[in-house]
Design a protein around this motif. Structure first.
Motif, PDB file in Angstrom:
ATOM      1  N   LEU A 379      36.873  35.771  56.698  1.00 49.96           N
ATOM      2  CA  LEU A 379      35.945  35.534  54.999  1.00 49.96           C
ATOM      3  C   LEU A 379      37.903  36.100  54.445  1.00 49.96           C
ATOM      4  N   LEU A 380      38.265  37.246  54.331  1.00 55.11           N
ATOM      5  CA  LEU A 380      39.368  37.757  53.733  1.00 55.11           C
ATOM      6  C   LEU A 380      40.501  36.480  53.474  1.00 55.11           C
ATOM      7  N   PHE A 381      41.055  35.560  54.821  1.00 53.78           N
ATOM      8  CA  PHE A 381      41.747  35.076  54.653  1.00 53.78           C
ATOM      9  C   PHE A 381      41.397  33.311  53.727  1.00 53.78           C
ATOM     10  N   ILE A 382      40.386  33.276  53.981  1.00 54.93           N
ATOM     11  CA  ILE A 382      39.180  32.353  52.764  1.00 54.93           C
ATOM     12  C   ILE A 382      39.725  32.741  51.477  1.00 54.93           C
ATOM     13  N   LEU A 383      39.925  33.767  50.820  1.00 56.27           N
ATOM     14  CA  LEU A 383      39.763  33.958  49.739  1.00 56.27           C
ATOM     15  C   LEU A 383      41.401  34.227  48.787  1.00 56.27           C
ATOM     16  N   ILE A 384      42.273  34.524  50.339  1.00 53.68           N
ATOM     17  CA  ILE A 384      43.363  34.731  50.346  1.00 53.68           C
ATOM     18  C   ILE A 384      44.265  33.482  49.999  1.00 53.68           C
ATOM     19  N   GLU A 385      44.081  32.168  51.053  1.00 54.49           N
ATOM     20  CA  GLU A 385      44.681  31.383  50.778  1.00 54.49           C
ATOM     21  C   GLU A 385      43.590  30.453  49.783  1.00 54.49           C
ATOM     22  N   ASN A 386      43.038  30.385  49.009  1.00 55.78           N
ATOM     23  CA  ASN A 386      42.314  30.085  48.158  1.00 55.78           C
ATOM     24  C   ASN A 386      43.217  30.360  47.211  1.00 55.78           C
ATOM     25  N   ALA A 387      43.459  31.787  46.601  1.00 56.20           N
ATOM     26  CA  ALA A 387      44.382  32.299  45.855  1.00 56.20           C
ATOM     27  C   ALA A 387      45.986  31.771  45.458  1.00 56.20           C
ATOM     28  N   PHE A 388      46.660  31.611  47.348  1.00 60.63           N
ATOM     29  CA  PHE A 388      47.843  30.777  46.918  1.00 60.63           C
ATOM     30  C   PHE A 388      47.601  29.365  46.560  1.00 60.63           C
ATOM     31  N   LYS A 389      46.497  28.494  46.712  1.00 62.35           N
ATOM     32  CA  LYS A 389      45.905  27.517  46.570  1.00 62.35           C
ATOM     33  C   LYS A 389      46.417  26.946  45.429  1.00 62.35           C
ATOM     34  N   TYR A 390      45.735  28.219  44.381  1.00 59.61           N
ATOM     35  CA  TYR A 390      45.765  28.005  43.026  1.00 59.61           C
ATOM     36  C   TYR A 390      46.407  29.323  42.110  1.00 59.61           C
ATOM     37  N   THR A 391      46.951  29.388  43.020  1.00 66.17           N
ATOM     38  CA  THR A 391      48.807  30.440  41.794  1.00 66.17           C
ATOM     39  C   THR A 391      49.925  29.475  42.074  1.00 66.17           C
ATOM     40  N   GLU A 392      50.343  28.707  41.186  1.00 70.33           N
ATOM     41  CA  GLU A 392      51.850  28.387  41.615  1.00 70.33           C
ATOM     42  C   GLU A 392      52.843  29.292  40.919  1.00 70.33           C
ATOM     43  N   ALA A 393      52.344  29.998  39.751  1.00 72.75           N
ATOM     44  CA  ALA A 393      53.123  31.401  39.767  1.00 72.75           C
ATOM     45  C   ALA A 393      52.777  32.529  38.924  1.00 72.75           C
ATOM     46  N   GLY A 394      53.366  33.459  39.709  1.00 73.95           N
ATOM     47  CA  GLY A 394      52.187  35.069  39.208  1.00 73.95           C
ATOM     48  C   GLY A 394      53.015  35.391  40.211  1.00 73.95           C
ATOM     49  N   HIS A 395      51.251  36.075  40.545  1.00 74.08           N
ATOM     50  CA  HIS A 395      51.650  36.676  42.178  1.00 74.08           C
ATOM     51  C   HIS A 395      49.834  36.976  42.694  1.00 74.08           C
ATOM     52  N   VAL A 396      49.473  37.557  43.766  1.00 75.83           N
ATOM     53  CA  VAL A 396      48.269  37.395  44.356  1.00 75.83           C
ATOM     54  C   VAL A 396      48.580  39.880  44.714  1.00 75.83           C
TER      55      VAL A 396
END
Length: 487
Positions: A379-396
């Motif tokens: 569950l957490l990896f799904i949310l983190i991977e999505n965040a990385f996928k749609y964040t080209e700059a900045g932070h997660v």
């Protein structure tokens, strides 16, 4: 208010109004009739007295009333000179008023209700004429207690009979309405049974005439039969679809694993051969040539990448197929702090261009949840991977919350965000919130799987987003009492 009660009240109200109109009419009739008869009797007695009077001038005598069979009639005369004469059955003088005498002398009909010795009487004033000359005024009176007593009893009888009739009618109406509406109760019970048990084979039992309720029962039974048939067809098709997805996922996993294994083997063989030849590793188009077989490192990378993507898709489909089939995951107390730390450690190796930040996790110290460790990590990896996928700059960023007996895991990013109108649909299968998201690799199944895992753990998910500013997901899970003392 139920229909049964409304019907009973309507019937009782109509009956009450009917009885009221009848009672008032009957009472009014008797009241008018009895009082009118008394007045007519007094007028007739006055006429008889005028016919039977004897004398000359002011010297006259009143006739004996027994000759006219008029028991209970009292006579009194007042002469022009003011002398009072009364009948033998009258012991005291009757009261009179000058106004009434004047009205009689003016030719008007006058009646009065008087009280003599606490006995009520009705009295009639009449001109007293002797040989064509007015010699005085005649008073004719009779008691009205019998009439009043009769009217009182009549009122009492009408009230008692009316109330008793309304009570009996309401009781009968309540019973009859229950019997008449029983088929509707059966319809309600059958509908409730279908709703609670989802058993569409139930039917409404009805024995009675083919009236409106009978036709309604037949219509509902027919509708249930059609719904049952359609539901059975849909359920069978849905089961077949689930079996197909599950079977296809299982069947595809083996060849995909074989493809990926062989591609990895070929890549290792190529690298080894290239190094032994002393030519180095060339990422160009032609790499190894063995007879008529030409392999490309780029082609092998493409094959491996596509095989890996297909593997993820198949695994996602298999997870959803298990969810559709009612799969229940095994659960045990899971300590959240070590689990989150493991996720943070492994997440830093995921492909990303944004900065990976670990926030405050002190809220998780000694906190346990009843769950499945592997699925919670997924569950957490799904949310983190999505965040990385749609964040080209900045932070997660990942941090923890705790409120009202629930532990919250927050994954926030500074990526492209979403429109708020799209939030209700992001957990649907294959849904991509923004057209630009189609440029990113993915199956569109990750959040659907995440939602299933959250539901299996009795939790909830909160989404906050703003276009071009980022998205925050907060997963709330019920916390258990600390188990650290038992470890």
């Amino acid at each position: 208010m139920s229909i049964r009660l409304r019907l009973t009240l309507w019937y009782s109200g109509i009956l009450a109004v009917t009885l009221l109109v009848f009672g008032v009419g009957l009472y009014t009739f008797f009241n008018y009739k009895l009082n009118n008869d008394l007045r007519n009797e007094l007028i007739m007695q006055a006429q008889e007295v005028n016919k039977g009077i004897r004398g000359y001038g002011v010297f006259y005598t009143l006739p004996d009333l027994r000759e006219f069979k008029s028991a209970g009639i009292f006579l009194q005369s007042i002469s022009i000179q003011g002398q009072i004469k009364r009948s033998s059955n009258l012991k005291i003088n009757l009261p009179y008023s000058e106004e009434s005498i004047n009205r009689v002398l003016e030719g008007k009909v006058v009646f009065e209700t008087i009280s003599v010795n606490q006995e009520y009487m009705i009295m009639y004033y009449s001109p007293l004429v002797l040989e064509g000359s007015l010699v005085g005024v005649l008073q004719v009176a009779t008691p009205i207690d019998d009439v009043e007593h009769f009217l009182y009893n009549l009122r009492l009888i009408l009230i008692v009979i009316g109330l008793l009739t309304i009570f009996l009618a309401a009781s009968a109406g309540w019973f009859l309405s229950r019997k008449a509406l029983q088929p509707i109760e059966n319809v309600i019970d059958a509908a409730n049974a279908v709703e609670k048990s989802a058993d569409l084979s139930k039917r409404i039992d009805y024995v009675g005439p083919r009236d409106e309720i009978g036709r309604l029962t037949d219509t509902i039974n027919g509708m249930l039969s059609r719904i049952e048939g359609m539901y059975s067809e849909l359920d069978e098709a849905y089961r077949a679809q689930r079996r197909f997805v599950s079977d296809a996922s299982h069947e595809l996993r083996t060849p995909l694993t074989t493809i990926r294994g062989n591609v990895d083997l070929l890549e290792k063989v190529w690298k080894s051969t290239a190094l032994e030849s002393g030519k180095g590793i060339d990422t160009g188009i032609r790499v190894i040539q063995d007879g008529n077989v030409e392999l490309s490192l780029e082609a092998m990378h493409d094959i491996a990448s596509e095989a890996e993507r297909m593997s993820r898709l198949v695994n996602d489909m298999l997870s959803l197929a298990r969810a559709d089939a009612g799969f229940t995951m095994s659960k045990e107390p899971v300590e959240m702090n070590p689990l989150i730390e493991e996720v943070i450690r492994r997440a830093q190796f995921l492909p990303r261009s944004a900065e990976w930040i670990s926030g405050d996790l002190t809220m998780l110290d000694g906190v346990y949840v009843q769950g499945n460790k592997d699925y919670l990590q997924q569950l957490l990896f799904i949310l983190i991977e999505n965040a990385f996928k749609y964040t080209e700059a900045g932070h997660v960023k990942l941090d923890a919350l705790y409120a009202n007996g629930q532990v919250g895991i927050r994954v926030s990013d500074t990526g492209i965000g979403m429109d708020k109108d799209e939030i209700p649909y992001i957990f649907e299968r294959f849904y991509r919130a923004d057209p630009s998201r189609g440029k990113k690799a993915g199956t569109g199944l990750g959040l659907s799987i995440a939602k299933w895992i959250i539901d299996q753990h009795g939790g909830s998910i909160e989404v906050k987003t703003r276009k071009e500013e980022g998205t925050t997901f907060i997963v709330w899970l019920p916390a258990l009492t600390s188990l650290s003392s038992e470890d």
